[in-house]
Design a protein around this motif. Sequence first.
Motif, mmCIF file in Angstrom:
data_model
loop_
_atom_site.group_PDB
_atom_site.id
_atom_site.type_symbol
_atom_site.label_atom_id
_atom_site.label_comp_id
_atom_site.label_asym_id
_atom_site.label_seq_id
_atom_site.Cartn_x
_atom_site.Cartn_y
_atom_site.Cartn_z
ATOM 1 N N PHE A 89 -8.014 2.770 -3.331
ATOM 2 C CA PHE A 89 -8.539 2.669 -1.930
ATOM 3 C C PHE A 89 -9.970 2.042 -1.903
ATOM 4 N N LEU A 90 -10.743 1.979 -3.055
ATOM 5 C CA LEU A 90 -11.994 1.371 -2.985
ATOM 6 C C LEU A 90 -11.989 0.109 -3.583
ATOM 7 N N TRP A 91 -10.944 -0.329 -4.294
ATOM 8 C CA TRP A 91 -10.717 -1.717 -4.807
ATOM 9 C C TRP A 91 -10.282 -2.675 -3.978
ATOM 10 N N GLY A 92 -9.472 -2.236 -3.055
ATOM 11 C CA GLY A 92 -8.863 -2.966 -1.972
ATOM 12 C C GLY A 92 -9.705 -3.613 -1.016
ATOM 13 N N PRO A 93 -10.652 -3.022 -0.273
ATOM 14 C CA PRO A 93 -11.630 -3.705 0.540
ATOM 15 C C PRO A 93 -12.579 -4.646 0.010
ATOM 16 N N MET A 94 -12.901 -4.314 -1.427
ATOM 17 C CA MET A 94 -13.902 -4.887 -2.070
ATOM 18 C C MET A 94 -13.271 -6.062 -2.699
ATOM 19 N N ASN A 95 -12.033 -6.477 -2.483
ATOM 20 C CA ASN A 95 -11.400 -7.414 -3.141
ATOM 21 C C ASN A 95 -10.516 -8.365 -2.285
ATOM 22 N N GLY A 96 -10.702 -8.089 -0.897
ATOM 23 C CA GLY A 96 -10.091 -8.844 0.161
ATOM 24 C C GLY A 96 -8.508 -8.363 0.307
ATOM 25 N N ARG A 97 -7.980 -7.318 -0.136
ATOM 26 C CA ARG A 97 -6.902 -6.558 -0.011
ATOM 27 C C ARG A 97 -6.860 -5.534 0.629
ATOM 28 N N GLY A 98 -7.834 -5.331 1.416
ATOM 29 C CA GLY A 98 -7.789 -3.983 2.304
ATOM 30 C C GLY A 98 -6.671 -3.830 3.262
ATOM 31 N N LEU A 99 -6.076 -4.888 3.783
ATOM 32 C CA LEU A 99 -4.996 -4.745 4.685
ATOM 33 C C LEU A 99 -3.693 -4.487 4.003
ATOM 34 N N GLN A 100 -3.574 -4.936 2.690
ATOM 35 C CA GLN A 100 -2.393 -4.700 1.917
ATOM 36 C C GLN A 100 -2.354 -3.292 1.688
ATOM 37 N N VAL A 101 -3.425 -2.687 1.252
ATOM 38 C CA VAL A 101 -3.639 -1.362 1.053
ATOM 39 C C VAL A 101 -3.374 -0.423 2.469
ATOM 40 N N SER A 102 -4.024 -0.929 3.432
ATOM 41 C CA SER A 102 -3.896 -0.151 4.444
ATOM 42 C C SER A 102 -2.311 -0.066 5.101
ATOM 43 N N LEU A 103 -1.708 -1.216 4.798
ATOM 44 C CA LEU A 103 -0.243 -1.253 5.199
ATOM 45 C C LEU A 103 0.548 -0.424 4.262
ATOM 46 N N GLY A 104 -0.036 -0.092 3.203
ATOM 47 C CA GLY A 104 0.523 1.048 2.291
ATOM 48 C C GLY A 104 0.327 2.339 2.931
ATOM 49 N N TYR A 105 -0.686 2.554 3.499
ATOM 50 C CA TYR A 105 -1.089 3.914 4.314
ATOM 51 C C TYR A 105 -0.166 4.064 5.644
ATOM 52 N N PHE A 106 0.316 2.611 6.324
ATOM 53 C CA PHE A 106 1.088 2.597 7.151
ATOM 54 C C PHE A 106 2.440 3.066 6.976
ATOM 55 N N LEU A 107 2.849 2.656 5.759
ATOM 56 C CA LEU A 107 4.227 3.173 4.927
ATOM 57 C C LEU A 107 4.317 4.391 4.451
ATOM 58 N N LEU A 108 3.289 4.914 4.152
ATOM 59 C CA LEU A 108 3.323 6.440 3.666
ATOM 60 C C LEU A 108 3.762 7.403 4.391
ATOM 61 N N PRO A 109 3.345 7.507 5.729
ATOM 62 C CA PRO A 109 3.834 8.422 6.582
ATOM 63 C C PRO A 109 5.419 8.419 6.621
ATOM 64 N N LEU A 110 5.895 7.280 6.565
ATOM 65 C CA LEU A 110 7.372 7.022 6.826
ATOM 66 C C LEU A 110 7.846 7.553 5.593
ATOM 67 N N ALA A 111 7.553 7.099 4.485
ATOM 68 C CA ALA A 111 8.031 7.763 3.188
ATOM 69 C C ALA A 111 7.844 9.380 3.220
ATOM 70 N N LEU A 112 6.878 9.741 3.635
ATOM 71 C CA LEU A 112 6.762 11.236 3.601
ATOM 72 C C LEU A 112 7.627 12.086 4.847
ATOM 73 N N VAL A 113 7.868 11.292 5.924
ATOM 74 C CA VAL A 113 8.728 11.868 6.871
ATOM 75 C C VAL A 113 10.153 11.719 6.185
ATOM 76 N N LEU A 114 10.479 10.726 5.660
ATOM 77 C CA LEU A 114 11.879 10.618 4.902
ATOM 78 C C LEU A 114 12.340 11.517 3.831
ATOM 79 N N THR A 115 11.053 11.802 2.988
ATOM 80 C CA THR A 115 11.222 12.522 2.109
ATOM 81 C C THR A 115 11.385 14.297 2.575
ATOM 82 N N GLY A 116 10.417 14.505 3.635
ATOM 83 C CA GLY A 116 10.615 15.756 4.259
ATOM 84 C C GLY A 116 12.141 15.957 4.994
ATOM 85 N N ARG A 117 12.712 14.845 5.469
ATOM 86 C CA ARG A 117 14.022 15.081 5.956
ATOM 87 C C ARG A 117 15.131 15.143 5.051
ATOM 88 N N PHE A 118 15.066 14.345 4.053
ATOM 89 C CA PHE A 118 15.934 14.143 3.094
ATOM 90 C C PHE A 118 15.923 15.186 1.801
#
Length: 309
Positions: A89-118
């Motif tokens: 979480f800290l390394w990403g924005p400090m090394n120009g990879r903030g959007l890649q990390v934030s995309l992971g947080y975009f994907l996380l809710p979907l992964a949690l939803v699918l985990t909850g569902r299945f």
Amino acid sequence: MYKGIALSVLASITFGILYFYTRLLGDFDGQQTFGWRIVSTLPFLTLFMLFSGDFAHVRSIGQRLLKNPVLIFVFLLTSFLTCFQLWLFLWGPMNGRGLQVSLGYFLLPLALVLTGRFVYKEKLSILQKIAVALAIFGVGHEFWRLGSIAWETVSVAVGYCLYFMIRKKIQTDNLGGFWWDILLCIPVAIYFIQASGESITQVIGAPILLLVIAGLGLLSAIGLGSYILASRYLPMVLFGLLSYLEPVLLAGASLVLGESIGPDEWLTYIPIWMAVIVLVIEGIRHMYIQQRKTQNLKRNVEKYNERIE
């Protein structure tokens, strides 16, 4: 339910603030910032738990560890997952990879939803299904665009899912379990701090940094504590869907910090942002229905009391 929603929103806002706040640490790299964050988080997290009454979980888990020492290996795993996510979480924005990390947080809710569902057999409403479909389209476009997903993105989505599933399995999905995870992170944090003697020298030479580090610990304790509590109070599906607020804020923070979204990336982000809007509508609808139910219940109680009188 409302308490869990409020805690989830508070956590998302706090994490968004932290993306900016770490810049106040000046020349500290990701490892140094991670070390100071862990060391400063534990005392504030302890105070947070003493105030909320959750510190009793720390003692009960300690008793479980004494009775079954083998559990320490599971706690080392959850602690590693915690350490890695907080570092990333800290390394990403400090090394120009903030959007890649934030995309992971975009994907996380979907992964949690699918985990909850299945995995946990939780049901989705119609609007939640629409939100999931939009999120799948956005993530699917990213796969099509790159042929793969950045390791930072996968690490966030898969790592957190695994973390929550393990904690539910061993029944430590409370702040007490998280407190032990942070405690076990302390040796690693101290190593990162002392690995660069300049970090300690800077703090000694500039006492104002102590206040900045204290603020880092306070914000971390509030954000992480609220996030863990929200995961406990909410069903996995709703917890996952509400988590979309965080990546929206993190992506916005990354853009403000100088990163940009390329022309071919918009079909990744726009559907996911649309999913967030659908979830807001779902939340408003849910609150309206709950309010109507409460009002109808009050009316029925009043009519019943009138009949008795």
